[in-house]
Every structure is written in C-alpha cells, then in structure tokens.
Design an enzyme around this catalytic site. Structure first.
Site, mmCIF file in Angstrom:
data_model
loop_
_atom_site.group_PDB
_atom_site.id
_atom_site.type_symbol
_atom_site.label_atom_id
_atom_site.label_comp_id
_atom_site.label_asym_id
_atom_site.label_seq_id
_atom_site.Cartn_x
_atom_site.Cartn_y
_atom_site.Cartn_z
ATOM 1 N N TYR A 123 8.824 60.618 20.338
ATOM 2 C CA TYR A 123 9.731 61.462 20.110
ATOM 3 C C TYR A 123 10.407 62.341 21.300
ATOM 4 O O TYR A 123 11.114 63.173 21.515
ATOM 5 C CB TYR A 123 9.341 62.783 19.237
ATOM 6 C CG TYR A 123 8.791 62.480 17.930
ATOM 7 C CD1 TYR A 123 9.095 61.169 17.435
ATOM 8 C CD2 TYR A 123 8.572 63.673 17.076
ATOM 9 C CE1 TYR A 123 8.926 61.236 15.953
ATOM 10 C CE2 TYR A 123 8.462 63.312 15.658
ATOM 11 C CZ TYR A 123 8.643 62.035 15.171
ATOM 12 O OH TYR A 123 8.213 61.839 14.069
ATOM 13 N N LYS A 175 -4.069 54.387 17.252
ATOM 14 C CA LYS A 175 -3.703 53.164 16.776
ATOM 15 C C LYS A 175 -3.972 52.079 17.922
ATOM 16 O O LYS A 175 -3.231 51.153 18.253
ATOM 17 C CB LYS A 175 -2.281 52.835 16.223
ATOM 18 C CG LYS A 175 -2.117 51.530 15.479
ATOM 19 C CD LYS A 175 -2.658 51.405 14.295
ATOM 20 C CE LYS A 175 -2.279 50.452 13.551
ATOM 21 N NZ LYS A 175 -3.121 49.966 12.423
ATOM 22 N N ASP A 209 -4.289 54.506 10.226
ATOM 23 C CA ASP A 209 -4.010 54.391 8.932
ATOM 24 C C ASP A 209 -5.205 54.497 7.989
ATOM 25 O O ASP A 209 -5.009 54.761 6.712
ATOM 26 C CB ASP A 209 -3.360 52.775 8.958
ATOM 27 C CG ASP A 209 -4.126 51.728 9.757
ATOM 28 O OD1 ASP A 209 -4.418 52.319 10.806
ATOM 29 O OD2 ASP A 209 -4.476 50.692 9.134
ATOM 30 N N ASP A 233 3.226 64.235 13.032
ATOM 31 C CA ASP A 233 4.263 64.648 12.170
ATOM 32 C C ASP A 233 3.963 64.037 10.655
ATOM 33 O O ASP A 233 4.331 64.747 9.788
ATOM 34 C CB ASP A 233 5.655 63.880 12.702
ATOM 35 C CG ASP A 233 6.876 64.597 11.876
ATOM 36 O OD1 ASP A 233 6.742 65.469 11.388
ATOM 37 O OD2 ASP A 233 7.896 64.314 12.194
#
Length: 338
Positions: A123, A175, A209, A233
């Site tokens: 972002y 991740k 995930d 987010d």
C-alpha cells in the site's frame, strides 16, 4: 476539561452516521469540542483539494480525529484519502477489534483484535506500468516494502496492546514461506521482539492463508493478531464477518503524535441520504477515541447501551433485521446513556 477533536463527517452515508454518533456522545456527556472539517468528495465538490490544508492543520493541532467513510474511486482518480492521512501523520498502527454484539449468529463471544501495519507493504503505492512493443500498459508492477523499523514498531505495538488490555497471546500472520525477503524480514523481526515478552504474552506465527481458514473454523484460538498492511486489510474484514459484518467494525489509526478513528466500512453511496445506514461502527470508533483521550467510563457506557439496544431489538436498522432509521437507532442508544 473538554478535549478538542477534529470531526470529518465524510462522504455518502458518512454525514448521517457521524451526526448520529455526535448525538450519542452528547447524550452520554462526553467532554468533547468538535472542530468540523471536510475531505474527499465533499471537499472536491466545494472546489477544494480532496485533502484540504485546513483539515490537515486541524488534525495537527488537535492530534485526534473522528472520521466518517470517504469515497475513493476504483482504478482512477486520486489515491485513497485514508492512505494519505495515515502517511501524513505516520499512523503506523491500525487497530481493528472484532467483538460479538449481535446474538444468535454463527459465533458467540468473539473478542479479537487485529493490529495491522499501516504505512508499508504494497500500500505504499510504488507501482508503474511496463511498456512492451506498442502497448504502454503491457504489464504492471507493484513493490512491497518492509523495513526492519516498521516491522519492529508494529509488532511491539501489538505486544504492548496485549499487555495493556490483559490479552494472553499475539499471533503474527505472514507469507514468509513464499515471500522470503519481505515477509521473511517481518517474521524475523517479529520473533526477535517476541523474545522480550516471553513469560508475559504468548507468541505464535502462522502462514496467512492458514490463519484465514482457522479464523473461520475456530476463531477462539486467537486473541491479538498482527500482520503487514494488505494481509491486515483482508483479514480484518474477515474478522468483521465473524461478528455481523462491516457495520459492526470500528478502527483506530494510531501514531506517535496523532490518532484518527473511523468505521471500517465504506461510504455506501447507494444508500446515502436514505437514513437507513447502521451507525454502530462509527459509534464504536468514537468509543475507541474516548478511550484514547482518557474518557473510558463514557466509552464503556456507550458500548453497553449499544449491546442492550441490539439485544432488545430496539429500533434496529435494516442490516440488523429491523426497519428503523439511522436516527431512530441512534436515539435508542442515546436514551440508554442520557
């Protein structure tokens, strides 16, 4: 003494839910003086920049703001005003609690908080097109930026939040198995910071995930979650779904020198002006603001009033299964705190 707070009603349903929130705070006796400012589409319609200097100057002076949702065009036009505000005031910690208020849902007794890094990751907006042959937009590239400084301060914030609020565990979601440099740095720093809190706050790290799946299967195994910008987010919206949706989700953007509180949901232009929007998220954001400025007793009374009104089904808005207006629901809350 009264605390001066910058008030930005926002766009779409923003003015309606913001005025409803102001009435509730007044009924509860909150000691606040409002400095009303504008931003976003409302500012553009007034022939001003989307983020007017007068609005920025107000926040610099008051150091705290309550903001309604602001409209950001998709794919074109100016970048997110929310992102611009976070960058302008270095509001590095996005705090998004998720607590059960609506009884009878899939889950009862949810009490989670997601701490999202607010200034780095994808972002930051470092992106560009790559031309190939006659196509100037043959490809697009976006850069994820993670710094040791940014990772350390957000993870430390999560642990300090856990200590301050009597929480038991911090989960760092990442991740790093795929993004070994950016997410790997975030994880490395997180593990190092966690060592300082050993014996006081439990720590674990999980793949993002898998964390999303486990939040749906068994959200009670989590307490405080911390992660980088985009992952936060996404998962904060997932957590809102555990407790009834974005209409129940407040957020706080915290920095060293300023703080801005807001509902997580958008401006919902399709229902703007209809007086049917649920003001709960905006009122809960105001409660977070009251905690921040040293009026926690007032915040607690308002939260209890919201819970009581929902439990007793007193003038609920359509998204909560009722048929009342925004104003009627706000008045039902205000009666309980006046």
């Amino acid at each position: 003494m009264s605390t001066e707070v910058t008030l930005i009603p926002g766009d779409g349903i923003g003015p309606s839910i913001t005025e409803a929130t102001v009435r509730v705070l007044e009924a509860a006796g909150a000691q606040i003086t409002w400095d009303r400012q504008i931003a976003g589409i409302t500012a553009i319609e007034a022939a001003l920049p989307p983020l007017p200097e007068e609005t920025l100057a107000s926040i610099r002076r008051t150091k705290v703001a309550l903001k309604g949702p602001l409209t950001t065009p998709v794919g074109v036009g100016f970048r997110s005003i929310n992102v611009a505000l976070r960058k302008e005031f270095d509001l590095y910690a996005n705090v998004r609690p998720a607590q059960t208020l609506v009884p009878g849902g899939r889950y009862e007794g949810i009490d989670l908080c997601l701490i999202r890094e607010n200034t780095e990751g994808l972002y930051v907006g470092v992106e560009h097109y790559i031309g190939m042959g006659d196509d100037p937009k043959a490809a697009a590239e976006s850069v994820m930026i993670i710094t040791r400084y940014g990772a350390e301060r957000i993870v430390r914030y999560a642990f300090e939040y856990a200590l301050r609020c009597g929480r038991r565990k911090v989960t760092l979601a990442h991740k790093a198995n795929i993004l070994k440099y950016t997410q790997g740095l975030f994880l490395e720093v997180g593990r190092k910071v966690a060592e300082e809190y050993a014996g006081r706050v439990e720590f674990e790290d999980r793949i993002i995930d898998a964390t999303a799946m486990q939040l749906v299967l068994d959200p009670y195994q989590f307490d405080v979650l911390v992660m980088e910008n985009m992952f936060g987010d996404i998962l904060s919206d997932l957590m809102a779904g555990l407790v009834g949706g974005l209409g129940m989700a407040p957020g706080g953007n915290i920095g060293r020198d300023a703080a801005i509180f807001e509902p997580v949901h958008g401006s919902a232009p399709d229902i703007a002006g209809k007086n049917i929007a649920n003001p709960t998220a905006q009122i809960l954001a105001a409660c977070m603001m009251l905690d921040h400025i040293g009026q926690p007793e007032t915040a607690a009374r308002i939260r209890r009033a919201i819970e009581d009104a929902i439990r007793e089904r007193d003038h609920l808005t359509p998204d909560l299964g009722g048929s009342a207006t925004t104003d009627q629901f706000a008045d039902a809350i205000a009666r309980r705190v006046s």
